[in-house]
Write a protein that holds these residues in place. Structure first.
Motif, short mmCIF file in Angstrom:
data_model
loop_
_atom_site.label_atom_id
_atom_site.label_comp_id
_atom_site.label_asym_id
_atom_site.label_seq_id
_atom_site.Cartn_x
_atom_site.Cartn_y
_atom_site.Cartn_z
N UNK A 8 0.83 -1.20 0.00
CA UNK A 8 0.00 0.00 0.00
C UNK A 8 0.88 1.26 0.00
N UNK A 9 1.93 1.23 0.84
CA UNK A 9 2.84 2.37 0.91
C UNK A 9 3.59 2.55 -0.40
N UNK A 10 4.09 1.43 -0.96
CA UNK A 10 4.83 1.50 -2.22
C UNK A 10 3.93 2.00 -3.35
N UNK A 11 2.69 1.56 -3.35
CA UNK A 11 1.73 2.00 -4.35
C UNK A 11 1.51 3.51 -4.25
N UNK A 14 4.82 5.35 -5.40
CA UNK A 14 5.00 5.24 -6.84
C UNK A 14 4.06 6.18 -7.58
N UNK A 15 2.80 6.18 -7.19
CA UNK A 15 1.82 7.03 -7.86
C UNK A 15 1.97 8.49 -7.46
N UNK A 80 -6.67 5.34 -4.84
CA UNK A 80 -7.04 3.93 -4.81
C UNK A 80 -6.26 3.16 -3.78
N UNK A 81 -4.97 3.52 -3.60
CA UNK A 81 -4.14 2.83 -2.61
C UNK A 81 -4.54 3.21 -1.19
N UNK A 82 -4.82 4.49 -0.97
CA UNK A 82 -5.17 4.95 0.38
C UNK A 82 -6.55 4.44 0.80
#
Length: 215
Positions: A8-11, A14-15, A80-82
């Protein structure tokens, strides 16, 4: 849970980078679009320039489109990740897939038409160099546009100081534009301009060598 949190953090990171890159490209595109008059004035002084070259004035709109698109993609990915929104994540991965397919298609097209593109670039280079020789120092508006461009981009001519060797500016002043001698505090003559060019080449190769062996 730990793996899920890490992804989730990496996503998000990255975004976040994509979002910031898109915002930067969007800002540059707006700046180019606003300052397109200078580019059109520069193109007017290139003798026998292909009509298609004038389309470079519209590159700002292209950058605006690309920047807005990347900003949207980064926003979808971050949110979307958060929020762990399936709809946003699905939209994000769909867009990424489309980008991947477009890049593959563009790579194939560039590979096939590379000789043609290289010929066009060589032709443009020759015409720009000729226009500098004919107009720099003799045409006030042309000289002003080139000075502004070189100051903003921190460059010297289209290639290097040799573009000015047969210009009226060098013939009358025996000097080169100050941007050709950024490493010299004295007069910008041919010796200083050549030394600056050699130093730039040395720094470039040193940085490449250091980057390769540092990794």
């Amino acid at each position: 849970m730990c793996c899920k949190g890490f992804l989730k953090i990496m996503m998000f990171v990255f975004n976040g980078v994509i979002f910031l890159a898109g915002a930067a490209i969007l800002a540059v595109g707006i700046w180019v679009a606003v300052d397109r008059v200078s580019l059109l004035g520069f193109l007017e002084h290139i003798e026998d320039a292909p009509p298609e070259l004038a389309q470079l004035a519209n590159v700002g709109y292209l950058l605006i489109g690309v920047g807005a698109f990347l900003t949207l993609v980064g926003f979808l990915g971050c949110c979307g990740a958060v929020k762990e929104s399936k709809c946003m994540l699905l939209s994000f991965f769909t867009v990424v897939l489309i980008i991947f397919l477009v890049e593959v298609a563009a790579g194939v097209v560039l590979f096939v038409f590379e000789p043609l593109v290289q010929n066009v670039l060589d032709e443009i280079e020759q015409k720009v160099a000729r226009s500098i020789e004919d107009n720099y120092g003799s045409d006030e508006s042309f000289t002003s546009v080139w000075n502004s461009t070189m100051n903003e981009l921190k460059c010297c001519g289209y290639n290097n100081y040799t573009d000015f060797m047969n210009s009226q500016f060098v013939s009358t002043t025996s000097s080169y534009p100050v941007t050709c001698c950024t490493s010299s505090s004295g007069p910008c003559n041919e010796i200083a301009a050549k030394a600056d060019l050699i130093k730039d080449h040395y720094n470039y190769h040193y940085n490449v060598f250091y980057t390769i062996f540092d990794t």
